[in-house]
Scaffold this motif. Structure first.
Motif, mmCIF file in Angstrom:
data_model
loop_
_atom_site.group_PDB
_atom_site.id
_atom_site.type_symbol
_atom_site.label_atom_id
_atom_site.label_comp_id
_atom_site.label_asym_id
_atom_site.label_seq_id
_atom_site.Cartn_x
_atom_site.Cartn_y
_atom_site.Cartn_z
ATOM 1 N N SER A 270 4.149 1.609 2.400
ATOM 2 C CA SER A 270 3.825 0.510 3.835
ATOM 3 C C SER A 270 4.241 -1.203 3.511
ATOM 4 O O SER A 270 4.166 -1.102 2.288
ATOM 5 N N SER A 271 4.830 -1.214 4.689
ATOM 6 C CA SER A 271 4.812 -2.661 5.073
ATOM 7 C C SER A 271 3.907 -3.756 4.387
ATOM 8 O O SER A 271 3.638 -5.145 4.516
ATOM 9 N N LEU A 272 2.746 -3.202 4.288
ATOM 10 C CA LEU A 272 1.733 -4.030 4.515
ATOM 11 C C LEU A 272 0.497 -4.096 3.067
ATOM 12 O O LEU A 272 1.119 -3.298 2.101
ATOM 13 N N SER A 273 -0.256 -5.062 3.227
ATOM 14 C CA SER A 273 -0.640 -5.825 2.260
ATOM 15 C C SER A 273 -2.059 -5.107 1.593
ATOM 16 O O SER A 273 -2.838 -4.091 2.785
ATOM 17 N N MET A 274 -2.266 -4.337 0.629
ATOM 18 C CA MET A 274 -4.121 -4.021 -0.235
ATOM 19 C C MET A 274 -4.687 -4.866 0.549
ATOM 20 O O MET A 274 -5.508 -4.284 0.993
ATOM 21 N N GLY B 39 -3.026 3.602 -2.688
ATOM 22 C CA GLY B 39 -3.124 2.746 -3.621
ATOM 23 C C GLY B 39 -1.960 1.262 -3.933
ATOM 24 O O GLY B 39 -0.710 1.765 -2.741
ATOM 25 N N ILE B 40 -2.041 1.090 -4.435
ATOM 26 C CA ILE B 40 -0.692 0.464 -5.498
ATOM 27 C C ILE B 40 -0.497 1.131 -6.070
ATOM 28 O O ILE B 40 -0.897 1.545 -7.243
ATOM 29 N N LEU B 41 1.291 1.345 -6.139
ATOM 30 C CA LEU B 41 2.054 2.362 -6.937
ATOM 31 C C LEU B 41 2.424 1.718 -8.602
ATOM 32 O O LEU B 41 2.910 0.465 -8.057
ATOM 33 N N LEU B 42 1.526 1.434 -9.428
ATOM 34 C CA LEU B 42 1.619 1.784 -10.743
ATOM 35 C C LEU B 42 3.079 1.410 -11.503
ATOM 36 O O LEU B 42 3.470 0.785 -12.223
ATOM 37 N N ASN B 43 3.242 2.883 -11.293
ATOM 38 C CA ASN B 43 4.676 3.345 -12.458
ATOM 39 C C ASN B 43 4.965 4.494 -11.572
ATOM 40 O O ASN B 43 4.277 5.664 -10.224
ATOM 41 N N GLU B 44 6.255 4.534 -11.675
ATOM 42 C CA GLU B 44 6.729 6.228 -11.204
ATOM 43 C C GLU B 44 7.985 6.697 -12.488
ATOM 44 O O GLU B 44 9.268 5.719 -12.998
ATOM 45 N N ASN C 278 8.286 12.642 -13.046
ATOM 46 C CA ASN C 278 8.262 13.380 -12.856
ATOM 47 C C ASN C 278 6.980 13.105 -12.246
ATOM 48 O O ASN C 278 5.797 14.386 -12.189
ATOM 49 N N ALA C 279 5.961 11.921 -12.091
ATOM 50 C CA ALA C 279 5.236 11.566 -11.621
ATOM 51 C C ALA C 279 4.483 9.949 -10.905
ATOM 52 O O ALA C 279 5.785 9.122 -10.875
ATOM 53 N N PHE C 280 4.314 10.245 -10.348
ATOM 54 C CA PHE C 280 3.690 8.442 -9.460
ATOM 55 C C PHE C 280 1.835 7.840 -9.935
ATOM 56 O O PHE C 280 0.913 9.008 -10.174
ATOM 57 N N VAL C 281 1.723 7.180 -10.548
ATOM 58 C CA VAL C 281 0.441 6.481 -10.587
ATOM 59 C C VAL C 281 0.424 5.524 -10.454
ATOM 60 O O VAL C 281 0.432 4.307 -9.519
ATOM 61 N N LEU C 282 -1.088 5.421 -9.220
ATOM 62 C CA LEU C 282 -1.520 4.844 -8.310
ATOM 63 C C LEU C 282 -2.687 3.677 -8.785
ATOM 64 O O LEU C 282 -3.355 4.403 -9.464
ATOM 65 N N MET C 283 -2.599 2.712 -8.492
ATOM 66 C CA MET C 283 -4.016 2.028 -8.291
ATOM 67 C C MET C 283 -5.072 2.144 -7.293
ATOM 68 O O MET C 283 -4.386 1.608 -6.473
ATOM 69 N N THR C 284 -6.610 2.247 -6.978
ATOM 70 C CA THR C 284 -6.520 2.723 -6.510
ATOM 71 C C THR C 284 -7.627 0.770 -5.544
ATOM 72 O O THR C 284 -7.758 0.563 -6.482
ATOM 73 N N ALA C 285 -8.185 1.317 -4.589
ATOM 74 C CA ALA C 285 -8.856 0.084 -3.933
ATOM 75 C C ALA C 285 -9.819 0.457 -4.845
ATOM 76 O O ALA C 285 -10.674 -1.397 -4.773
ATOM 77 N N THR C 286 -10.762 0.900 -5.788
ATOM 78 C CA THR C 286 -11.861 1.026 -6.524
ATOM 79 C C THR C 286 -11.253 0.469 -7.673
ATOM 80 O O THR C 286 -12.206 0.637 -9.197
ATOM 81 N N GLY C 287 -9.725 -0.147 -8.457
ATOM 82 C CA GLY C 287 -9.276 -0.146 -9.262
ATOM 83 C C GLY C 287 -9.077 1.305 -10.425
ATOM 84 O O GLY C 287 -8.524 1.067 -11.408
ATOM 85 N N GLN C 288 -9.387 2.239 -10.255
ATOM 86 C CA GLN C 288 -9.269 3.745 -10.968
ATOM 87 C C GLN C 288 -7.597 4.085 -11.276
ATOM 88 O O GLN C 288 -7.236 4.119 -9.292
ATOM 89 N N ASN D 145 0.904 -0.843 0.032
ATOM 90 C CA ASN D 145 0.187 -0.121 -0.331
ATOM 91 C C ASN D 145 1.160 0.967 -0.179
ATOM 92 O O ASN D 145 1.801 1.789 0.980
ATOM 93 N N CYS D 146 0.635 2.129 -0.831
ATOM 94 C CA CYS D 146 1.273 3.464 -0.832
ATOM 95 C C CYS D 146 0.459 4.704 -0.903
ATOM 96 O O CYS D 146 -0.226 4.503 -1.512
#
Length: 99
Positions: free
Chosen positions: A67-71, A34-39, A42-52, A21-22
């Motif tokens: 975080s050291s924890l899972s989503m 969410g989960i860090l998809l790409n870095e 210039n930017a960060f891209v997160l996948m949120t819990a809703t899939g967006q 979890n980021c």
């Protein structure tokens, strides 16, 4: 499959980096999780819990915490009746066999 059962019952036992979890705090105070998809540079891209997918510019980030924890939520087995858990595992196994 023992690995699958362990991942559901104890999601934080062994978490791959791609499933951690980021949390990002925007300079305006907004928070994204969410989960860090790409870095990129210039930017960060997160996948949120809703899939967006949410993109945020580095220049707009006040803080970033991985975080050291899972989503995957803990205690999932406590809210799902055993019969439904068996059905869920059977479904996951069946989709794995077809892919």
């Amino acid at each position: 499959n023992e690995v699958l059962i362990t991942a559901i019952l104890d999601p934080n036992r062994a978490v791959e980096d791609k499933f951690r979890n980021c949390n990002i705090t925007h300079k305006n105070g907004d928070e994204l999780s969410g989960i860090l998809l790409n870095e990129t540079g210039n930017a960060f891209v997160l996948m949120t819990a809703t899939g967006q997918e949410q993109s945020i510019l580095r220049a707009d980030v006040s803080s970033l915490n991985v975080s050291s924890l899972s989503m995957m939520p803990e205690g999932f087995e406590q809210i799902m009746p055993p019969a439904q858990m068996i059905d869920l595992l059977a479904f996951i196994r069946s989709t794995k066999d077809t892919n």
